[in-house]
Design a protein around this motif. Structure first.
Motif, PDB file in Angstrom:
ATOM      1  N   ILE A  13      -4.346   5.266   3.722  1.00 51.40           N
ATOM      2  CA  ILE A  13      -3.888   3.892   3.953  1.00 51.40           C
ATOM      3  C   ILE A  13      -4.138   3.506   5.402  1.00 51.40           C
ATOM      4  O   ILE A  13      -4.559   2.381   5.690  1.00 51.40           O
TER       5      ILE A  13
ATOM      6  N   LEU B 130       7.104  -0.799  -0.691  1.00 53.43           N
ATOM      7  CA  LEU B 130       5.962   0.040  -0.307  1.00 53.43           C
ATOM      8  C   LEU B 130       5.160   0.452  -1.545  1.00 53.43           C
ATOM      9  O   LEU B 130       3.929   0.336  -1.570  1.00 53.43           O
TER      10      LEU B 130
ATOM     11  N   SER C  53       3.355  -2.595  -3.034  1.00 50.52           N
ATOM     12  CA  SER C  53       2.194  -3.024  -2.256  1.00 50.52           C
ATOM     13  C   SER C  53       1.070  -1.990  -2.326  1.00 50.52           C
ATOM     14  O   SER C  53      -0.105  -2.356  -2.358  1.00 50.52           O
ATOM     15  N   MET C  54       1.415  -0.694  -2.384  1.00 51.23           N
ATOM     16  CA  MET C  54       0.372   0.335  -2.517  1.00 51.23           C
ATOM     17  C   MET C  54      -0.345   0.218  -3.858  1.00 51.23           C
ATOM     18  O   MET C  54      -1.527   0.548  -3.955  1.00 51.23           O
TER      19      MET C  54
ATOM     20  N   MET D 163      -2.378  -3.508  -3.720  1.00 51.81           N
ATOM     21  CA  MET D 163      -3.543  -3.593  -2.823  1.00 51.81           C
ATOM     22  C   MET D 163      -4.851  -3.246  -3.535  1.00 51.81           C
ATOM     23  O   MET D 163      -5.786  -4.048  -3.538  1.00 51.81           O
TER      24      MET D 163
ATOM     25  N   LEU E 232       1.688  -4.895   3.768  1.00 49.02           N
ATOM     26  CA  LEU E 232       1.662  -3.434   3.764  1.00 49.02           C
ATOM     27  C   LEU E 232       1.723  -2.893   5.188  1.00 49.02           C
ATOM     28  O   LEU E 232       2.455  -1.933   5.463  1.00 49.02           O
TER      29      LEU E 232
ATOM     30  N   VAL F 205       4.570  -0.433   6.484  1.00 48.03           N
ATOM     31  CA  VAL F 205       4.230   0.883   7.046  1.00 48.03           C
ATOM     32  C   VAL F 205       4.837   1.029   8.439  1.00 48.03           C
ATOM     33  O   VAL F 205       5.436   2.067   8.760  1.00 48.03           O
TER      34      VAL F 205
END
Length: 174
Positions: free
Chosen positions: A23, A92, A95-96, A99, A146, A150
């Motif tokens: 990422i 998280l 969004s992971m 994406m 994201l 992060v």
């Protein structure tokens, strides 16, 4: 290998740190906006963006399945901030997952096809699909979200380690 109430197991840690590295690599794409990508990052790392994103899609699927299988024994947040911690982790994970899915929408919606690590998985069509393009337009704003998540995640881990001096970071650091 399995998680426990005190710490994350080897598989969870491997998935976490491998994805963190990938990422981080993906977020370097944001630097591609500087000088139209005419620099080392834009020319060396960014060409791998679609392949790494595809790998991350697989890894997030594996990670979600693993997390579900370990949910009863994983370390759980406690205290008044527990709902915020759970919400942050949920965002998280979402969004992971979103994406790479929105990235696929960009590629397929614009008719680019899909080439991953040199293998053409879906042929170029050149045909535009408006609804896929519309979903793909969420890719860039999601990248900024994201990035914020992060940074917040890292900040929270460092806060726990250096200010609260608890074992939160050690649970995932090994």
């Amino acid at each position: 290998m399995n998680d426990s109430a005190q710490r994350y197991g080897g598989i969870s840690r491997l998935l976490h740190w491998a994805m963190a590295l990938l990422i981080g690599w993906q977020l370097l794409k944001l630097g591609d906006r500087i000088n139209d990508g005419e620099h080392w990052i834009g020319q060396t790392l960014v060409p791998w963006h679609v392949s790494i994103g595809s790998l991350l899609l697989i890894l997030i699927g594996v990670r979600l399945l693993w997390a579900l299988s370990q949910r009863q024994q994983r370390p759980q947040p406690v205290g008044p901030t527990a709902p915020l911690v759970k919400a942050g982790h949920g965002l998280l994970y979402a969004s992971m997952l979103l994406m790479p899915l929105t990235g696929l929408c960009v590629m397929l919606g614009n008719g680019y096809g899909l080439k991953v690590f040199g293998v053409q998985l879906l042929a170029k069509t050149g045909l535009k699909t408006d609804w896929l393009i519309s979903l793909g337009n969420l890719h860039s704003p999601l990248a900024w979200l994201l990035l914020a998540l992060v940074v917040g995640h890292i900040g929270a881990a460092l806060f726990h380690h250096f200010v609260k001096k608890d074992d939160t970071l050690k649970r995932m650091a090994g």
